[in-house]
Design a protein around this motif. Structure first.
Motif: not given
Length: 118
Positions: A18-21, A23-32, A41-48, A52-54
């Protein structure tokens, strides 16, 4: 078995990945999109960015996985979570899509606080 494959992918997001950018970009769909446990409601960019800030990740226990295949290359995974100390129990659902190349990506996730059983 698809249930096991998606369970492993889902649980990868509960640990070190969950802290690996990358991996997150690979596993989260572009429209996540995600509806968080607080109802936002959050989008892919906000989630990543959030993941990463945790600073410290609490260990998440996951159980009771069920899978519903919606058609070729799409499935919904349902399960329960809580932190290791039992706080913040939640019901979760994730919608997964498989690309033509066989790569599963997470399109949608929702976490809802579980009703008290006490």
């Amino acid at each position: 078995m698809l249930l096991e494959k998606l369970r492993l992918l889902e649980c990868s997001l509960h640990g070190d990945k969950r802290n690996d950018r990358e991996w997150l970009e690979l596993i989260l769909h572009p429209e996540f999109r995600e509806i968080t446990m607080s109802g936002v409601l959050v989008d892919r960019t906000e989630t990543i960015s959030s993941l990463l800030s945790e600073k410290t990740a609490l260990y998440i226990l996951s159980s009771d996985f069920r899978l519903t295949e919606m058609g070729r290359g799409c499935a919904i995974l349902y399960y329960r979570t809580s932190y290791a100390d039992g706080i913040r129990p939640a019901l979760r659902s994730s919608y997964w899509l498989c690309s033509d190349k066989g790569q599963w990506t997470l399109l949608f996730h929702q976490g809802t606080p579980a009703a008290s059983t006490a």
